[in-house]
Scaffold this active site. Structure first.
Site, mmCIF file in Angstrom:
data_model
loop_
_atom_site.group_PDB
_atom_site.id
_atom_site.type_symbol
_atom_site.label_atom_id
_atom_site.label_comp_id
_atom_site.label_asym_id
_atom_site.label_seq_id
_atom_site.Cartn_x
_atom_site.Cartn_y
_atom_site.Cartn_z
ATOM 1 N N CYS A 104 0.733 -1.126 -0.477
ATOM 2 C CA CYS A 104 0.046 0.029 0.330
ATOM 3 C C CYS A 104 0.984 1.567 0.438
ATOM 4 C CB CYS A 104 -0.967 0.010 1.012
ATOM 5 S SG CYS A 104 -1.256 -1.699 1.723
ATOM 6 N N THR A 191 8.677 -0.390 4.685
ATOM 7 C CA THR A 191 8.127 -2.073 4.905
ATOM 8 C C THR A 191 8.139 -2.391 3.391
ATOM 9 O OG1 THR A 191 6.200 -0.998 6.120
ATOM 10 C CG2 THR A 191 5.429 -2.726 4.661
ATOM 11 N N HIS A 292 -2.359 7.002 3.906
ATOM 12 C CA HIS A 292 -1.532 6.206 4.622
ATOM 13 C C HIS A 292 -2.301 5.846 5.505
ATOM 14 C CE1 HIS A 292 0.950 2.786 4.291
ATOM 15 N NE2 HIS A 292 1.521 2.989 4.979
HETATM 16 FE FE1 SF4 Z 1 -0.283 -1.987 3.500
HETATM 17 FE FE2 SF4 Z 1 1.019 -0.320 5.014
HETATM 18 FE FE3 SF4 Z 1 -1.016 -1.716 6.307
HETATM 19 FE FE4 SF4 Z 1 1.506 -2.438 5.786
HETATM 20 S S1 SF4 Z 1 0.733 -1.625 7.263
HETATM 21 S S2 SF4 Z 1 -0.638 -3.609 5.500
HETATM 22 S S3 SF4 Z 1 1.215 -1.185 3.784
HETATM 23 S S4 SF4 Z 1 -1.179 -0.193 4.928
HETATM 24 FE FE FE Z 2 2.566 1.205 7.240
#
Ligand code: SF4
Ligand code: FE
Length: 484
Positions: A104, A191, A292
């Site tokens: 994401c 990440t 986010h």
């Molecule tokens: Fe997606 Fe961030 Fe959730 Fe991981 S923590 S699943 S990258 S939104």
């Molecule tokens: Fe994150």
């Protein structure tokens, strides 16, 4: 149509990012590394989900750029409905993997860069937006994983980037060469970095005049010379390296965090999307952070579903599922989790079009969503620990289970509700352990606190977005009050 399968994705990663350092060793066979593999499988899930009949409608979108169906993880939102579908997709992926599926950040970065470059070009006459459109059309066609890299180390928090003893503590343009720039610095907490094909680098905060070298947004391939990857540790991570991975808790999937160092990395002009326009750094950070913060109203809810399911199951396995305080606790967990989902859906449904044409989430509601995420998963984890019982932290290892001498004792004394196998009861306890104090807690708890910015950052945004003056004016008008 280029919608890769999980298998095609896994194959595309073979031989990439050969300079990764994992647990003190340089490793170039990441695809077979026990610590990396579960996180790669979680990303692969996002590819397979676009083909799975139960989820493909949620995972697919028609792109206005390449005029074709793309994986929603590369989609530029064209409506509030797209934003809502994003949340549903994230909840689904979280619930199916029980971990962070890592894809994401790039999606959120792309949407923020898309609208910001449009605004920047309009004001400064730059050419970033078309460049980004071309770049992202390619990403969509190839169905690639992109890591959004924002968080700089920041050094002494009391000093601006230019005042740090080491200027690399904020990633910067170190040198200009014909046809591009040379960047230097690092990004922390990345990440899924080692599972990506591309890196989208963004400034970490609003820059001021005089800080132009730090106002850089650009993209590089993951295997660009000069980039080093240092794998982040997670609690109990070496359990993934044991021959029997029973004690890991999540038998298939896992998350990934990486410290990434950029040492004199050349970036060609066509991959630069902001270069010195300090007045747009704050916009970019704010938009990315809001997307986010919205994301967590989906993914953390999905992982919350797993924790709730595991907690209900362990209650049944322990024979306490009908006890009134256990029922209350499970309902409380559901209430908290669904409240987060409401927040994710609310900020999405109130999304609005940007001048560039893609949709932005409601900033106030996205920040409220994330501020709740900094608290509720911790409460869910507390309640799960309460219901599961102390065995969660004291259970013998699976190696002892296989021991002919003590194994039978473990099976005898850890037996509970006879409708369930003792080994299955241990599996569920290990899963709850994983999510509340083990490797999975990095994604479910620490990231809930600090990912997309710590709670203080959301409070600042909430204060800014709340239109307090308007509320005061309304009260004054209601009571016929005027300032003296
Ligand atoms: Fe997606 Fe961030 Fe959730 Fe991981 S923590 S699943 S990258 S939104
Ligand atoms: Fe994150």
């Amino acid at each position: 149509m280029t919608l890769k399968t999980g298998d095609q994705y896994l194959k595309s990663q073979i031989g990439r990012a050969s300079e990764a350092h994992v647990l003190g060793k340089k490793t170039n066979k990441l695809e077979h590394h026990g610590l990396v593999e579960p996180s790669r499988k979680a990303v692969a899930f996002t590819y397979d989900a676009a083909h799975n009949p139960e989820s493909k409608e949620t995972l697919r979108a028609v792109s206005h750029l390449c005029k074709d169906e793309v994986n929603r993880f590369t989609h530029l939102h064209q409506s509030a409905e797209d934003l809502v579908k994003k949340i549903k997709m994230q909840r689904y992926c979280g619930a199916m993997t029980g971990c962070c599926f890592q894809r994401c950040v790039g999606l959120d970065a792309a949407n923020a860069i898309y609208s910001t470059t449009f605004d920047c070009d309009r004001k400064h006459g730059t050419q970033f937006h078309d460049r980004f459109r071309n770049y992202w059309t390619w990403i969509q066609k190839e169905d690639l994983v992109v890591d959004g890299a924002m968080t700089d180390p920041k050094g002494d928090r009391g000093r601006r980037p230019k005042d740090q003893l080491d200027p690399d503590l904020f990633l910067r343009v170190k040198e200009r060469k014909s046809g591009g720039v040379v960047i230097s610095g690092a990004k922390l907490h990345q990440t899924g970095m080692l599972n990506s094909h591309e890196i989208l680098i963004m400034p970490t905060m609003s820059m001021r005049h005089g800080e132009e070298p730090w106002a850089i947004c650009c993209a590089i391939p993951i295997d660009t010379p000069g980039v080093r990857y240092i794998y982040g540790r997670q609690a109990s991570d070496t359990r993934k390296l044991e021959c029997d991975t029973f004690d890991v808790g999540n038998p298939i999937f896992g998350g990934q965090e990486v410290m990434t160092v950029f040492e004199d990395v050349f970036v060609p002009e066509e991959r630069i999307f902001l270069d010195g326009q300090v007045d747009f750094t704050g916009t970019l950070v704010e938009r990315f952070a809001s997307y986010h913060r919205q994301s967590y109203g989906g993914c953390k809810v999905g992982v919350g579903d797993v924790l709730i399911g595991a907690t209900e199951l362990i209650a049944r396995m322990n024979g306490v599922e009908k006890v009134s305080h256990v029922r209350e606790k499970i309902v409380e967990m559901i209430h908290l989790n669904e409240t987060l989902y409401c927040c994710g859906l609310a900020c999405s449904s109130q999304g609005y079009p940007t001048p560039g044409g893609n949709y932005q989430v409601d900033l106030l509601l996205a920040n409220v969503c994330k501020l709740n995420v900094t608290r509720f998963p911790y409460e869910l984890a507390r309640l799960a620990t309460d219901v599961a019982g102390g065995l969660l932290g004291t259970m013998p290892s699976s190696a002892d289970l296989d021991d002919p001498e003590v194994g039978p004792y473990i099976r005898k004394y850890l037996a509970a509700n006879p409708n369930y196998d003792v080994l299955d009861r241990m599996k569920v306890l290990r899963l709850i352990e994983n999510l509340t104090i083990g490797a999975g807690a990095v994604g479910y708890l620490v990231e809930s606190m600090h990912g997309a910015g710590p709670p203080a950052a959301q409070r600042i945004m909430i204060g800014r977005q709340a239109q307090l003056d308007e509320k005061v004016d309304r009260v004054m008008s209601l009571l016929s009050i005027s300032e003296l």
